[in-house]
Design a protein around this motif. Structure first.
Motif, PDB file in Angstrom:
ATOM      1  N   GLN A 134       5.896  -9.231   4.779  1.00 31.90           N
ATOM      2  CA  GLN A 134       5.374  -7.853   3.823  1.00 31.90           C
ATOM      3  C   GLN A 134       4.454  -7.881   2.933  1.00 31.90           C
ATOM      4  OE1 GLN A 134       8.903  -6.687   1.443  1.00 31.90           O
ATOM      5  NE2 GLN A 134       9.118  -4.721   1.281  1.00 31.90           N
ATOM      6  N   SER A 135       3.965  -8.308   2.251  1.00 31.75           N
ATOM      7  CA  SER A 135       2.992  -8.737   1.599  1.00 31.75           C
ATOM      8  C   SER A 135       1.414  -8.465   2.376  1.00 31.75           C
ATOM      9  CB  SER A 135       2.830 -10.486   0.562  1.00 31.75           C
ATOM     10  OG  SER A 135       3.953 -10.137   0.025  1.00 31.75           O
ATOM     11  N   THR A 136       1.449  -9.549   3.236  1.00 31.42           N
ATOM     12  CA  THR A 136       0.591  -9.210   3.545  1.00 31.42           C
ATOM     13  C   THR A 136       0.329  -7.536   4.947  1.00 31.42           C
ATOM     14  OG1 THR A 136       1.507  -9.499   5.831  1.00 31.42           O
ATOM     15  CG2 THR A 136      -0.044 -11.847   4.825  1.00 31.42           C
ATOM     16  N   MET A 137       1.237  -6.901   5.036  1.00 35.93           N
ATOM     17  CA  MET A 137       1.321  -5.457   5.181  1.00 35.93           C
ATOM     18  C   MET A 137       1.191  -4.610   4.470  1.00 35.93           C
ATOM     19  SD  MET A 137       4.420  -3.968   6.393  1.00 35.93           S
ATOM     20  CE  MET A 137       5.391  -3.146   5.429  1.00 35.93           C
ATOM     21  N   TYR A 138       1.184  -4.364   3.147  1.00 34.49           N
ATOM     22  CA  TYR A 138       1.072  -4.183   1.856  1.00 34.49           C
ATOM     23  C   TYR A 138      -0.611  -3.777   1.527  1.00 34.49           C
ATOM     24  CZ  TYR A 138       5.921  -2.524   0.570  1.00 34.49           C
ATOM     25  OH  TYR A 138       6.929  -2.388   0.917  1.00 34.49           O
ATOM     26  N   ILE A 139      -0.849  -4.963   1.535  1.00 33.57           N
ATOM     27  CA  ILE A 139      -2.464  -5.831   1.256  1.00 33.57           C
ATOM     28  C   ILE A 139      -3.090  -5.191   2.542  1.00 33.57           C
ATOM     29  CG2 ILE A 139      -4.306  -7.387   1.271  1.00 33.57           C
ATOM     30  CD1 ILE A 139      -2.572  -8.677   0.644  1.00 33.57           C
ATOM     31  N   GLY A 140      -2.488  -4.993   3.490  1.00 29.44           N
ATOM     32  CA  GLY A 140      -3.853  -4.131   4.721  1.00 29.44           C
ATOM     33  C   GLY A 140      -2.888  -2.127   4.644  1.00 29.44           C
ATOM     34  N   ASN A 141      -2.482  -2.489   4.164  1.00 26.52           N
ATOM     35  CA  ASN A 141      -2.154  -0.682   4.033  1.00 26.52           C
ATOM     36  C   ASN A 141      -2.867  -0.022   2.942  1.00 26.52           C
ATOM     37  OD1 ASN A 141       0.223  -0.372   5.004  1.00 26.52           O
ATOM     38  ND2 ASN A 141       1.590  -0.561   3.804  1.00 26.52           N
ATOM     39  N   ILE A 142      -3.525  -1.209   1.633  1.00 28.21           N
ATOM     40  CA  ILE A 142      -3.901  -0.559   1.185  1.00 28.21           C
ATOM     41  C   ILE A 142      -5.990  -0.934   1.694  1.00 28.21           C
ATOM     42  CG2 ILE A 142      -5.531  -1.535  -0.928  1.00 28.21           C
ATOM     43  CD1 ILE A 142      -2.637  -2.914  -2.100  1.00 28.21           C
ATOM     44  N   LEU A 143      -6.441  -1.981   2.639  1.00 28.65           N
ATOM     45  CA  LEU A 143      -7.354  -1.935   2.636  1.00 28.65           C
ATOM     46  C   LEU A 143      -8.064  -0.817   4.180  1.00 28.65           C
ATOM     47  CD1 LEU A 143      -7.794  -6.008   3.269  1.00 28.65           C
ATOM     48  CD2 LEU A 143      -9.078  -4.752   2.262  1.00 28.65           C
ATOM     49  N   GLY A 144      -6.819  -0.622   4.518  1.00 28.89           N
ATOM     50  CA  GLY A 144      -7.061   0.222   5.810  1.00 28.89           C
ATOM     51  C   GLY A 144      -7.423   1.757   5.216  1.00 28.89           C
ATOM     52  N   PRO A 145      -6.681   2.345   4.254  1.00 31.63           N
ATOM     53  CA  PRO A 145      -8.195   2.933   4.251  1.00 31.63           C
ATOM     54  C   PRO A 145      -8.843   3.217   3.343  1.00 31.63           C
ATOM     55  CG  PRO A 145      -5.801   3.947   3.405  1.00 31.63           C
ATOM     56  CD  PRO A 145      -6.039   2.269   4.109  1.00 31.63           C
ATOM     57  N   LEU A 146      -9.406   2.647   2.730  1.00 26.95           N
ATOM     58  CA  LEU A 146     -10.465   1.816   2.446  1.00 26.95           C
ATOM     59  C   LEU A 146     -12.097   1.809   3.731  1.00 26.95           C
ATOM     60  CD1 LEU A 146      -9.600  -0.391  -0.621  1.00 26.95           C
ATOM     61  CD2 LEU A 146      -9.838   2.158  -0.919  1.00 26.95           C
ATOM     62  N   ILE A 147     -11.372   1.367   4.632  1.00 27.03           N
ATOM     63  CA  ILE A 147     -11.921   0.754   5.604  1.00 27.03           C
ATOM     64  C   ILE A 147     -12.993   2.394   6.360  1.00 27.03           C
ATOM     65  CG2 ILE A 147     -12.598  -0.318   7.694  1.00 27.03           C
ATOM     66  CD1 ILE A 147     -10.991  -2.484   6.356  1.00 27.03           C
ATOM     67  N   GLY A 148     -10.996   2.773   6.154  1.00 25.56           N
ATOM     68  CA  GLY A 148     -11.972   4.332   7.387  1.00 25.56           C
ATOM     69  C   GLY A 148     -12.712   4.807   6.686  1.00 25.56           C
ATOM     70  N   GLY A 149     -12.383   5.360   4.921  1.00 21.09           N
ATOM     71  CA  GLY A 149     -12.708   5.998   4.276  1.00 21.09           C
ATOM     72  C   GLY A 149     -14.562   5.816   3.741  1.00 21.09           C
ATOM     73  N   ALA A 150     -14.519   4.259   4.336  1.00 21.51           N
ATOM     74  CA  ALA A 150     -15.581   3.834   4.327  1.00 21.51           C
ATOM     75  C   ALA A 150     -16.978   4.466   5.362  1.00 21.51           C
ATOM     76  CB  ALA A 150     -15.961   2.150   3.663  1.00 21.51           C
TER      77      ALA A 150
END
Length: 406
Positions: free
Chosen positions: A352-368
């Motif tokens: 679950q922790s790695t899932m939440y980290i992915g939730n945080i990183l994904g929008p940053l990657i997409g936005g960049a």
């Protein structure tokens, strides 16, 4: 022995918890469509301030959850998964209801952080099902759970938007708290955890002791990495879908309606496909289903960058939903099969922790990527991310498991 007409406990638990995660998913997601609008009612903010506070409100729950989930997983292995899912349901019911009473944005941020502390209902439900279900039927069971929470996530925004329109934002928070309170009582009376053995060994007090006790640490850690990248890939696309639809429709009428349909299609496909693919994985091998999901994702993300109308995008997004049904539920199935039952709570909390980290990183990657190039480039970058994930999965999970089974 069970009487001929007696339902096994794991089947009853699966029925109760698949319905519970449906309502929990609905409760969690129904406040999301108007959360930024609610922030705007809590003060006289400039556009920049509103964007900042909205970002903090959204992200704070995920950050806190990523940090606290391992602690709850450790406790789950000591006292049981049922107490942990009851803790999550009751805590979330109180916290989300209280959000309807706040007067300042900082009160809302603090409650979102508290929501992160009390998170874990779905992961603990999955952990309980994983430990109670016969290993040969784990894929089917966890696929059913994935379908339940996905269905709730789909219905939630529609219900939340309707309640907010008919009543108010504040009333919707109170209704959501009430739904989760009912989920708490359903689990309290109907879920039974059988054969739980508390983990008391001192060696399990630290992550290093847990890792050393795993049959194949490389496989389990590889699966956790796979989860993080799956979530990052999915969430790199989600923030730009409606903007991409707007571009495809040349800012014409009906953008919001069409965007809503396209945003819902992956979830509909996942809900329909997850139980069936779980059963298929139990028969032919979970690893094969996962590899097929990676390949299908790549084959859908690449042409998505070149679509010419929203309906082509919608068809590919529906196929992405089928790919999603082969990924996250199957990772959980492999985790269940590779983890000793006494450590399932801990490992699922790490997941679950790695899932939440992915939730945080994904929008940053997409936005960049969108900022540097365009919306189509986000799909190509995500395809590359999935390809990297496939390579890591083969190296860390597939080939080691093949070698151990040889």
């Amino acid at each position: 022995m069970l009487a001929a007409n007696q339902t096994p406990v794991w089947v009853r638990n699966l029925r109760v918890l698949s319905v519970s995660v449906f309502f929990a998913g609905m409760g969690f997601s129904e406040i999301m469509p108007f959360l930024s609008l609610y922030v705007a009612t809590l003060g006289d903010f400039t556009t920049r301030q509103l964007t900042f506070y909205s970002g903090v409100v959204f992200a704070s729950m995920y950050v806190v959850s990523a940090l606290t989930s391992p602690l709850w997983g450790k406790l789950a292995d000591r006292i049981g998964r049922k107490p942990m899912l009851l803790r999550a349901a009751l805590g979330m019911a109180v916290v989300i209801a209280a959000m309807g009473l706040v007067q300042t944005v900082w009160e809302l941020i603090l409650l979102r952080m508290a929501q992160g502390i009390f998170a874990g209902f779905v992961s603990n439900s999955n952990a309980l099902i994983a430990t109670e279900t016969p290993k040969a039927k784990a894929g089917r069971a966890l696929g059913t759970m994935a379908a339940g929470v996905t269905g709730g996530n789909l219905l939630g925004p529609l219900l939340g938007g309707s309640l907010a329109e008919i009543f108010s934002y504040r009333a919707t928070f109170l209704v959501t708290g009430g739904i989760l309170f009912l989920v708490f009582w359903a689990c309290f009376f109907l879920v039974k955890e059988e054969g739980f053995t508390p983990v008391t060994a001192a060696k399990f007090d630290h992550a290093s002791g847990v890792i050393k006790s795993l049959r194949s640490p490389q496989v389990v850690l590889g699966l956790l990495l796979t989860t993080m990248i799956i979530q990052a890939a999915n969430n790199s696309i989600n923030p730009i879908v409606s903007l991409f639809v707007k571009e495809l429709m040349h800012n014409g009428p009906g953008v919001t309606f069409v965007s809503g349909i396209i945003a819902a299609l992956p979830g509909i496909a996942t809900m329909l496909a997850a139980p069936r693919l779980g059963r298929l994985g139990d028969r032919i091998g979970t690893q094969k289903i996962l590899i097929a999901g990676f390949l299908l994702s790549i084959l859908c993300f690449v042409p998505s960058a070149f679509v010419r109308n929203p309906w082509q995008l919608g068809g590919l997004r529906f196929l992405i939903g089928i790919a999603d049904a082969t990924l996250f539920p199957q990772v959980q199935t492999l985790l269940a099969k590779q983890t000793p039952s006494e450590l399932t709570g801990r490992i699922f909390s790490w997941n679950q922790s790695t899932m939440y980290i992915g939730n945080i990183l994904g929008p940053l990657i997409g936005g960049a990527v969108a900022g540097w190039f365009d919306y189509g480039a986000v799909f190509l970058a995500t395809a590359g991310l999935v390809a990297v994930n496939l390579g890591l999965f083969l190296a860390n999970v597939f080939f080691p498991l093949q070698k151990s089974q040889a």
